[in-house]
Design a protein around this motif. Structure first.
Motif, PDB file in Angstrom:
ATOM      1  N   UNK B  32       0.851  -1.193   0.000  1.00 20.24           N
ATOM      2  CA  UNK B  32       0.000   0.000   0.000  1.00 20.24           C
ATOM      3  C   UNK B  32       0.882   1.237   0.000  1.00 20.24           C
ATOM      4  N   UNK B  33       0.767   2.030  -1.071  1.00 16.96           N
ATOM      5  CA  UNK B  33       1.526   3.286  -1.121  1.00 16.96           C
ATOM      6  C   UNK B  33       0.807   4.320  -0.263  1.00 16.96           C
ATOM      7  N   UNK B  34       1.120   4.327   1.015  1.00 16.14           N
ATOM      8  CA  UNK B  34       0.335   5.139   1.967  1.00 16.14           C
ATOM      9  C   UNK B  34       0.384   6.630   1.642  1.00 16.14           C
ATOM     10  N   UNK B  35       1.451   7.065   0.953  1.00 13.38           N
ATOM     11  CA  UNK B  35       1.571   8.490   0.614  1.00 13.38           C
ATOM     12  C   UNK B  35       0.537   8.931  -0.437  1.00 13.38           C
ATOM     13  N   UNK B  36      -0.122   7.944  -1.098  1.00 16.63           N
ATOM     14  CA  UNK B  36      -1.196   8.310  -2.043  1.00 16.63           C
ATOM     15  C   UNK B  36      -2.526   8.565  -1.318  1.00 16.63           C
ATOM     16  N   UNK B  37      -2.599   8.187  -0.050  1.00 22.21           N
ATOM     17  CA  UNK B  37      -3.779   8.401   0.785  1.00 22.21           C
ATOM     18  C   UNK B  37      -5.096   8.021   0.067  1.00 22.21           C
ATOM     19  N   UNK B  38      -5.159   6.775  -0.390  1.00 16.92           N
ATOM     20  CA  UNK B  38      -6.363   6.259  -1.061  1.00 16.92           C
ATOM     21  C   UNK B  38      -7.547   6.292  -0.105  1.00 16.92           C
ATOM     22  N   UNK B  39      -8.700   6.758  -0.615  1.00 18.98           N
ATOM     23  CA  UNK B  39      -9.912   6.813   0.208  1.00 18.98           C
ATOM     24  C   UNK B  39     -10.271   5.446   0.792  1.00 18.98           C
ATOM     25  N   UNK B  40     -10.224   4.415  -0.070  1.00 16.69           N
ATOM     26  CA  UNK B  40     -10.630   3.080   0.396  1.00 16.69           C
ATOM     27  C   UNK B  40      -9.713   2.594   1.515  1.00 16.69           C
ATOM     28  N   UNK B  41      -8.437   2.966   1.444  1.00 16.87           N
ATOM     29  CA  UNK B  41      -7.509   2.555   2.507  1.00 16.87           C
ATOM     30  C   UNK B  41      -7.743   3.371   3.780  1.00 16.87           C
ATOM     31  N   UNK B  42      -8.021   4.662   3.625  1.00 21.35           N
ATOM     32  CA  UNK B  42      -8.285   5.497   4.815  1.00 21.35           C
ATOM     33  C   UNK B  42      -9.547   5.049   5.553  1.00 21.35           C
ATOM     34  N   UNK B  43     -10.474   4.417   4.821  1.00 19.32           N
ATOM     35  CA  UNK B  43     -11.650   3.872   5.511  1.00 19.32           C
ATOM     36  C   UNK B  43     -11.265   2.664   6.368  1.00 19.32           C
ATOM     37  N   UNK B  44     -10.249   1.909   5.927  1.00 21.06           N
ATOM     38  CA  UNK B  44      -9.773   0.773   6.727  1.00 21.06           C
ATOM     39  C   UNK B  44      -8.976   1.243   7.939  1.00 21.06           C
ATOM     40  N   UNK B  45      -8.166   2.279   7.749  1.00 24.20           N
ATOM     41  CA  UNK B  45      -7.388   2.830   8.855  1.00 24.20           C
ATOM     42  C   UNK B  45      -7.308   4.353   8.720  1.00 24.20           C
ATOM     43  N   UNK B  46      -8.139   5.065   9.481  1.00 22.83           N
ATOM     44  CA  UNK B  46      -8.155   6.541   9.388  1.00 22.83           C
ATOM     45  C   UNK B  46      -6.787   7.166   9.659  1.00 22.83           C
ATOM     46  N   UNK B  47      -5.896   6.441  10.359  1.00 23.73           N
ATOM     47  CA  UNK B  47      -4.559   6.984  10.598  1.00 23.73           C
ATOM     48  C   UNK B  47      -3.698   6.932   9.331  1.00 23.73           C
ATOM     49  N   UNK B  48      -4.159   6.191   8.307  1.00 24.84           N
ATOM     50  CA  UNK B  48      -3.452   6.165   7.023  1.00 24.84           C
ATOM     51  C   UNK B  48      -2.136   5.400   7.039  1.00 24.84           C
ATOM     52  N   UNK B  49      -1.967   4.530   8.034  1.00 20.54           N
ATOM     53  CA  UNK B  49      -0.678   3.840   8.185  1.00 20.54           C
ATOM     54  C   UNK B  49      -0.795   2.338   7.955  1.00 20.54           C
ATOM     55  N   UNK B  50       0.312   1.724   7.582  1.00 18.23           N
ATOM     56  CA  UNK B  50       0.395   0.264   7.539  1.00 18.23           C
ATOM     57  C   UNK B  50       1.112  -0.194   8.804  1.00 18.23           C
ATOM     58  N   UNK B  51       0.942  -1.460   9.206  1.00 17.91           N
ATOM     59  CA  UNK B  51       0.148  -2.515   8.578  1.00 17.91           C
ATOM     60  C   UNK B  51      -1.343  -2.426   8.930  1.00 17.91           C
TER      61      UNK B  51
END
Lengths: 222, 222
Positions: B32-51
């Motif tokens: 996950x390229x967290x620096x792209x701040x994908x909406x679908x990923x931010x819904x999984x983790x509002x902090x925008x971080x992996x893992x």
């Protein structure tokens, strides 16, 4: 009696103090000037940080997150983590948000600069850090409001470690008078509720020499 | 199948990957390229971080420490935390040492500067941060040697999350060729042992574009 090495104002210590109180566990507080790096204290926690919990049998448990997991395992009732693994994951997620993200984006920039830097002899507060702290807090207060629109407390319908972690951080900022309450009604309503819990009372009586809190700090109707 | 949103090299992700493997839990990796701040990923983790771990039923569990506690609760055997609250406190203490202290004093200064800063478009590495990372690592490698003089593994006589957390951090530094192995025989002996575990193998196959690891990186006899 059980002892907690702590620093007044420090949010990791405040969270543990609230958790002990919520669980009805008595504890004697011992302020530790961690910047003196006492040998006896470094033997209790080689990382040199507070909080450190000492149980009556002498067992030492160091570190905010380590202590909270330990207390939940050994004194499970009442639970502040939740009753099943998914609820507990959400509580831990919210607690980590405040323990790590709020701490890094807000508290380090305000409390560490304005209070702890002086103790550590690290010079004057950094103006750009303080500006960053003031800018970043809005997003976190909005997030509190957003969560409370969807649930009774921050991590679910019961008060939890998520609320304690958030209150520990925000009360430290409020001691400085740096929480923009008038712009964040949702967060203010939540804080009024957590502030009225008996576990918050000793925290609202904290005092750091040379820095008085604003008049509203300990006021339940702020 | 179970999925893990991750970044290669990132120590928090490496720790979770090793833990899943030690517990025999299969998992599909999704970078996950967290620096792209994908909406679908931010819904999984509002902090925008992996893992972020996604279970087969869709439950999402975000954050390295939250995931490790969740996996220990839901898949307790084999345990990587220990069998009683005091042992578990020591494992959590050692894991936190590497997750937080080593990460802040070494990894942020070396891996974040040399690798992640480029991805985030934050400019050239900061030379004084890199100097600090190189200076700070010695103390941590000495601490590993000191612990292994007293116990078989870092947090006790069994391999634990403490070892996984340390290996996750140190393997990321080793990818850069920045671990001064020749000066720290005790740490080197410990790393040779953890490196030979099957759970380390996929980590030693990680690759970041534009940055090749040194020849000894995946070598068990380094």
């Amino acid at each position: 009696m059980r002892q907690l090495f702590h620093l007044p104002i420090d949010p990791a210590c405040r969270k543990v103090r609230m958790l002990l109180s919520e669980k009805g566990l008595k504890c004697e507080l011992r302020a530790e000037k961690i910047w003196e790096r006492r040998d006896a204290f470094l033997r209790l926690n080689p990382a040199g940080e507070v909080p450190v919990l000492i149980e009556e049998d002498g067992t030492s448990i160091p570190g905010g997150q380590v202590i909270t997991e330990y207390l939940e395992e050994v004194y499970p009732e009442p639970t502040l983590l939740g009753k099943n693994p998914i609820d507990r994951a959400e509580v831990r997620r919210v607690a980590t948000w405040f323990d790590v993200k709020f701490q890094g984006e807000v508290t380090s920039n305000l409390v560490d600069e304005k209070i702890f830097k002086g103790f550590l002899g690290l010079g004057a507060p950094n103006a750009s850090a303080i500006r960053a702290g003031h800018a970043n807090i809005h997003y976190h207060l909005e997030y509190i409001g957003w969560l409370c629109d969807r649930r009774r407390w921050l991590a679910g319908d019961d008060v939890s470690l998520g609320d304690l972690a958030a209150a520990a951080q925000i009360s430290a900022i409020d001691y400085l008078g740096d929480v923009p309450w008038s712009e964040h009604q949702g967060a203010k309503d939540w804080y009024a509720r957590i502030k009225s819990r008996p576990s918050m009372r000793p925290i609202l009586a904290d005092f750091v020499s040379g820095k008085k809190p604003p008049p509203h700090y300990a006021d339940l109707d702020f």
